[in-house]
Design an enzyme around this catalytic site. Structure first.
Site: not given
Ligand code: ARG
Length: 458
Positions: A22, A110, A156, A277, A283, A285, A290, A322
């Site tokens: 990650s 965690n 409306h 455009s 144009k 826009n 948007e 994650q």
């Molecule tokens: N990259 C993980 C997340 O974003 C971090 C926590 C990972 N914890 C684990 N027990 N593998 O949630």
């Protein structure tokens, strides 16, 4: 180096690693991760895990890392570590050697990731709040510029009653005020610090979690470790604030797109926020608006996606969590960009006052006034409504506005109608008659603007 090699005999496949890692997105929490680690070093020093000098060394190295990364966290994204926690730990070990390996005592990724993300959300609240305040200022400035300019009011999408351009703009100021209040409520719910919950059951070390929470700027420690490591309410909350605010932005965008159309031509957007455009040279826009309208869907998608990720997720931490980050980061960036873009749109937005007045005059938007006039002459409202409707029909058949009907014509609707009716049908008078709290009268607008100016410009 992975943080968990001991019980494995083989390394992960590259394909799994690419799927699982990650760092490419959670590097954005680098500074929060270091902040949490500095507080954790202090906490385990208090719990006699580290000596005073070990604690100092760790904190100093973490501080150095903070300074190094502060202005250049993007570079982390391309490193090979599993996640931001692994990256910071590796860099720490490179700096202080095996001492760095002590920092994770009593902590789990965690509670670490739960903390990092909550810290990230807490600072996002502040950043967004600031840009919403800037947008409010831009709106208030524009409302002042066109304080008494008459504008058609719609229900409306049919011309209903005249309002002022300021009253229209100030409607959105109220919405963005509520968005700020919602952010503050969300922040209040983010006052509980999860650090010290460890993997799921709470840390085994004698940590003063209340003191730890306070050292990180929270009011309290979380009360249940299972909840603390799996709670992502703050993500949902922030995405929900973002979604509601994006709904407001998209409604404002749509109103302005309509008012800017060739058919309405009530406002003119500046060249700064429009594009041309490639085919049609004439144009201009309203792309900025948007895109704001379009990006609303993207932010609501993030909220929906996050809710579905958490739905039926068993306690406590699961890797599904994650999936919270990419959409959160993207949604908050998108929201931030849209607020800033709307401020830019307002910077140079011009009102075509004459067109707006003409439109407010057309569409029989003073018909309610004629009914009220008849009520003042002693006719019951229901009957007066009917008579005014007849006058509109007469106007349509004669292709003219109510105030352009002759007194004779008006008397044919009801003989009680006198010359004074014409004054009563004037747009300015219609506006000034709505002199109640929240009404469109100029005294009310002035009072609202005064309060807002004190709030935002002092
Ligand atoms: N990259 C993980 C997340 O974003 C971090 C926590 C990972 N914890 C684990 N027990 N593998 O949630």
């Amino acid at each position: 180096m992975a943080l968990w090699g001991g019980r494995f005999t083989q390394g992960p496949s590259q394909r799994f690693k690419d799927f699982n890692d990650s760092l490419k997105f959670d590097y954005k929490m680098a500074l929060e991760d270091i902040t949490g680690s500095i507080a954790w070093a202090d906490a385990i020093y208090q719990a006699n895990v580290l000596s005073a000098s070990e604690c100092e060394q760790l904190k100093q190295a973490l501080q150095e890392l903070y300074t190094e990364l502060q202005n250049d966290i993007e570079k982390i994204a391309h490193e090979d570590d599993e996640d931001i926690h692994s990256y910071i730990e590796r860099r720490l070990i490179e700096k202080v050697g095996t001492l760095g390996k002590k920092l994770h005592t009593g902590r789990s990724r965690n509670d670490q990731v739960a903390l990092d993300l909550k810290l990230w959300c807490r600072s996002a609240v502040k950043v967004i709040e600031k840009s919403l305040i800037d947008l409010q200022k831009a709106l208030i400035t524009k409302a002042k510029q066109y304080q008494s300019c008459i504008f058609p009011g719609y229900t409306h999408l049919q011309r209903a009653q005249p309002v002022t351009f300021a009253h229209f703009i100030l409607a959105y100021v109220q919405m963005f005020k509520r968005d700020i209040a919602r952010l503050q409520n969300a922040h209040e719910l983010m006052e509980y610090c999860p650090l010290g919950s460890a993997a799921l059951a709470g840390t085994a070390y004698a940590i003063d979690r209340e003191a730890l929470a306070k050292s990180l700027g929270f009011k309290h420690a979380t009360a249940n470790s299972l909840d603390a490591v799996s709670d992502r309410d703050h993500v949902l909350e922030l995405l929900s604030c973002a979604s509601i605010s994006m709904l407001h932005l998209s409604r404002l965008a749509e109103d302005l797109i309509i008012y800017n159309s060739g058919e309405a031509n009530f406002i003119e957007l500046s060249d700064q926020v429009t594009s041309g455009s490639s085919l049609m040279p004439q144009k201009k826009n309203p792309d900025a608006l948007e895109l704001i309208r379009g990006k609303c869907g993207r932010v609501i998608g993030a909220l929906t996606g996050m809710a579905v990720t958490v739905k039926a997720l068993p306690l406590a931490y699961d890797k599904d969590l994650q999936e919270d980050k990419e959409r959160l980061f993207d949604a908050i960036d998108t929201w931030h960009d849209c607020i800033d873009m709307m401020s830019l749109v307002f910077e140079d937005l011009k009102l075509n006052e004459q067109n707006a007045i003409e439109a407010a005059k057309g569409g029989y938007s003073n018909a309610t006034e004629l009914a009220d006039y008849l009520v003042a002459k002693g006719i019951a409202f229901r009957e007066a409504h009917e008579l005014s409707g007849k006058a509109v029909l007469l106007g349509i058949s004669k292709k003219c506005a109510l105030e352009d009907l002759s007194l004779e014509d008006l008397k044919s609707i009801n003989p009680l109608i006198e010359k004074d009716v014409y004054e009563c049908l004037e747009l300015k008078n219609i506006i000034e008659k709505r002199d109640v709290i929240g009404g469109v009268a100029s005294t009310q607008t002035a009072a609202v603007l005064k309060v807002l100016e004190q709030e935002y410009f002092n």
